[in-house]
Scaffold this active site. Structure first.
Site, PDB file in Angstrom:
ATOM      1  N   GLY A 178      64.073 -13.862  -5.906  1.00 49.24           N
ATOM      2  CA  GLY A 178      63.916 -14.890  -6.752  1.00 49.24           C
ATOM      3  C   GLY A 178      62.660 -15.848  -6.037  1.00 49.24           C
ATOM      4  CE  LYS A 235      57.807 -10.640   0.874  1.00 42.98           C
ATOM      5  NZ  LYS A 235      57.315  -9.561   0.049  1.00 42.98           N
ATOM      6  CD  GLU A 256      56.001  -7.682   2.930  1.00 38.50           C
ATOM      7  OE1 GLU A 256      57.133  -7.233   2.359  1.00 38.50           O
ATOM      8  OE2 GLU A 256      55.342  -8.327   1.949  1.00 38.50           O
ATOM      9  NE  ARG A 262      67.398  -8.752 -10.946  1.00 41.06           N
ATOM     10  CZ  ARG A 262      66.231  -8.921 -11.120  1.00 41.06           C
ATOM     11  NH1 ARG A 262      65.724  -8.989 -12.468  1.00 41.06           N
ATOM     12  NH2 ARG A 262      65.350  -9.795 -10.158  1.00 41.06           N
TER      13      ARG A 262
HETATM   14  P1  ADP Z   1      61.315 -11.728  -4.400  1.00 43.10           P
HETATM   15  O1  ADP Z   1      62.249 -10.531  -4.282  1.00 43.10           O
HETATM   16  O2  ADP Z   1      61.892 -13.100  -3.856  1.00 43.10           O
HETATM   17  O3  ADP Z   1      60.762 -11.835  -5.900  1.00 43.10           O
HETATM   18  P2  ADP Z   1      59.013 -10.315  -3.626  1.00 43.10           P
HETATM   19  O4  ADP Z   1      58.814  -9.349  -2.716  1.00 43.10           O
HETATM   20  O5  ADP Z   1      59.107  -9.654  -5.002  1.00 43.10           O
HETATM   21  O6  ADP Z   1      59.888 -11.519  -3.418  1.00 43.10           O
HETATM   22  O7  ADP Z   1      57.511 -11.163  -3.928  1.00 43.10           O
HETATM   23  C1  ADP Z   1      57.464 -12.230  -4.991  1.00 43.10           C
HETATM   24  C2  ADP Z   1      56.287 -12.650  -5.095  1.00 43.10           C
HETATM   25  O8  ADP Z   1      55.605 -13.018  -3.528  1.00 43.10           O
HETATM   26  C3  ADP Z   1      55.124 -11.519  -5.277  1.00 43.10           C
HETATM   27  O9  ADP Z   1      55.007 -11.179  -6.523  1.00 43.10           O
HETATM   28  C4  ADP Z   1      53.846 -11.998  -4.526  1.00 43.10           C
HETATM   29  O10 ADP Z   1      53.090 -12.785  -5.677  1.00 43.10           O
HETATM   30  C5  ADP Z   1      54.243 -12.850  -3.468  1.00 43.10           C
HETATM   31  N1  ADP Z   1      54.171 -11.760  -2.287  1.00 43.10           N
HETATM   32  C6  ADP Z   1      55.323 -11.122  -1.715  1.00 43.10           C
HETATM   33  N2  ADP Z   1      54.913 -10.501  -0.851  1.00 43.10           N
HETATM   34  C7  ADP Z   1      53.613 -10.883  -0.480  1.00 43.10           C
HETATM   35  C8  ADP Z   1      52.763 -10.297   0.372  1.00 43.10           C
HETATM   36  N3  ADP Z   1      53.101  -9.364   1.505  1.00 43.10           N
HETATM   37  N4  ADP Z   1      51.353 -10.993   0.376  1.00 43.10           N
HETATM   38  C9  ADP Z   1      51.164 -11.514  -0.567  1.00 43.10           C
HETATM   39  N5  ADP Z   1      51.997 -11.860  -1.542  1.00 43.10           N
HETATM   40  C10 ADP Z   1      53.125 -11.799  -1.561  1.00 43.10           C
END
Ligand code: ADP
Length: 498
Positions: free
Chosen positions: A168, A162, A204, A296
């Protein structure tokens, strides 16, 4: 603490969210200043505001991301405050800082909170300090392939790379086996650098088919922090939300209590103020992990408003004025259920490819328990310059089934001709037996609409196609007549008009 009454707000945004914010300004008797790019000259938000100013060419970098220009307009128009909406400059700590340095109020948290929570690794560290579970993995960016391999071995595959500065739904890469690591890490870093100007990547554990559930909070400058319940946002494509609902069908009383208390303690610990959202994922054993905080207003905030009856933008303004929250946790009554569909100009049958063109006809459903927040009208041109979200259809019902049926009927009545869109797709989702039962997770679309993924198109190809369609758009621009009154009554649907 000093309070200052806000009489004029500049909205540093466009589309549905600009209109949404201006609406609250009107209700509160606050003057609204809109800004627009060249292609948005005739957009509804420019006419809806009390004053509107051109801030540059279509590419966001030259207009909606041009912090100096936006502040210059705010000062010229004797504006008191700037509301950033979501996207664009909303999570840019330097912008928030610049706004304050120019003697204006930023309607949102303080710059240092944006910086702290916007850095996913720093936010993970803070969650650990607050005793809140995070998805297993690193809290520091990885330095080498060898280190990444070692961490992945400890966590067990699959893992997720990540971008520390990501957002987004972008900047994520699933690594299913050790031999994918070297290439994966290299690509993730270079993608993160080009998308977020920050090549830090962390690891992660990839939670298989989790549920995405988030908590809305409000915090004033006097240490009062309250939550406004949760929103379930597990219906996603490419890690981006399409349908959200509140409450979540996955939570019962005691987990809900643990989740909302976790959110409140993290907010209190960080000294955060204004509206914010804490995102969590739940694994299949109902264990939750903190993902990140969005500093936000969220796209999906209306489902919360429909249940609690408070205007979140009005509360954001109140907090920014230095006033205390106008209610306590005990004053909040959660009534009924609410569901939102994001209406996108995109083609679900072609891997959600963004679509552009002229809206030949738009007739939006209405009636009891139906709300439509939109930024377009008949005659509007949808370009490839900005996010393809054009409207949000939200329903409320005393029960989930009432809200769902109401939304289903409203989607059937929704007329949007001229651009390819996802209205029929949303209708299919909310009528799917698993959705009806409330039994779904983030793998839902992949599992039940797998045909869509037959031609999985990589993100970089989509980006090039967007650039291509901008070129086509520009070459056709002279041929397109911008007609805000609407001149076409074509009855055909899901076809592109040039
Ligand atoms: P962003 O900031 O790009 O929106 P997030 O961390 O909020 O990223 O994650 C967006 C989506 O990605 C989550 O709602 C989930 O569907 C998926 N996701 C994120 N982290 C994980 C993880 N460790 N395992 C499985 N799915 C994940």
């Amino acid at each position: 603490m000093e309070t200052k009454s806000i009489k004029k707000i500049l909205i540093a945004n466009r589309g549905e969210i600009a209109i949404r914010i201006i609406k609250t300004c009107k209700e509160l008797g606050i003057a609204a200043v809109a800004v627009y790019s060249d292609v948005d000259h005739y957009s509804p938000h420019t006419r809806y505001a009390d004053e509107s100013y051109n801030i540059g060419a279509a590419p966001a970098k030259l207009s909606y991301l041009n912090a100096e220009k936006i502040i210059e307009i705010a000062l010229q128009t004797k504006t008191d405050a700037i509301h950033p909406g979501y996207g664009f400059l909303s999570e840019n700590a330097d912008f928030a800082q610049l706004v304050e340095e120019n003697g204006l109020i930023f309607i949102g948290p303080k710059a240092q909170s944006i910086k702290l929570m916007g850095d996913k690794t720093a936010a993970r560290d803070l969650a650990i300090k607050a005793g809140i579970p995070i998805v297993p993995g690193t809290t520091k960016p990885v330095k080498s392939v060898a280190e990444a391999q070692q961490i992945a071995d400890e966590l067990g595959f699959p893992v997720l790379l990540k971008a520390a500065g990501g957002g987004g739904g972008k900047g994520m890469r699933i690594i299913s086996s050790p031999n994918e690591m070297e290439n994966g890490l290299q690509t993730a870093k270079s993608e993160a650098l080009s998308a977020f100007k920050d090549n830090r990547v962390y690891i992660e554990k990839y939670i298989t088919n989790p549920r995405h559930i988030e908590v809305q909070i409000l915090a004033d400058q006097y240490g009062n922090v309250i939550h406004l319940g949760e929103r379930e946002c597990s219906i996603q494509r490419r890690h981006q939300k399409i349908i959200e609902e509140s409450p979540s069908t996955y939570l019962d009383g005691s987990i809900r209590e643990q989740l909302t208390q976790a959110a409140i303690s993290l907010v209190k610990m960080s000294g955060y103020t204004n509206a914010g959202t804490l995102e969590f994922i739940f694994d299949q054993n109902k264990k939750f992990y903190f993902l990140e905080m969005n500093t936000r207003l969220q796209v999906e905030h209306p489902v919360t408003e429909m249940r609690v009856g408070f205007d979140l933008v009005a509360e954001q303004i109140r907090i920014a004025e230095g006033k205390k929250l106008s209610f306590t946790q005990e004053d909040i009554n959660f009534i009924g259920n609410s569901i939102e569909c994001r209406i996108y100009a995109e083609d679900p049958s072609n891997n959600f490819f963004p679509s552009t063109g002229k809206i030949a006809e738009l007739k939006v459903p209405s009636g009891f328990g139906i709300r439509d927040d939109r930024g377009v009208e008949t005659g509007s041109i949808v370009t490839a310059y900005y996010d393809p979200l054009i409207s949000k259809l939200i329903s409320w019902g005393r029960t989930r089934e009432e809200a769902r049926k109401r939304l289903s009927a409203a989607l059937s009545d929704y007329i949007l001709y001229g651009i390819i869109n996802n209205i029929d797709f949303c209708h299919s989702i909310i009528n799917h037996p698993q959705f009806v039962k409330g039994e779904y997770d983030t793998g839902f679309i992949h599992k039940y609409f797998e045909d869509i993924y037959k031609n999985d198109i990589p993100e970089n190809i989509i980006q090039s196609a967007i650039i291509g369609s901008i070129a086509t758009y520009l070459s056709q621009q002279k041929k397109i007549r911008i007609n805000t009154a609407g001149d076409s009554h074509s009855r055909w649907k899901n076809k592109q008009v040039d």
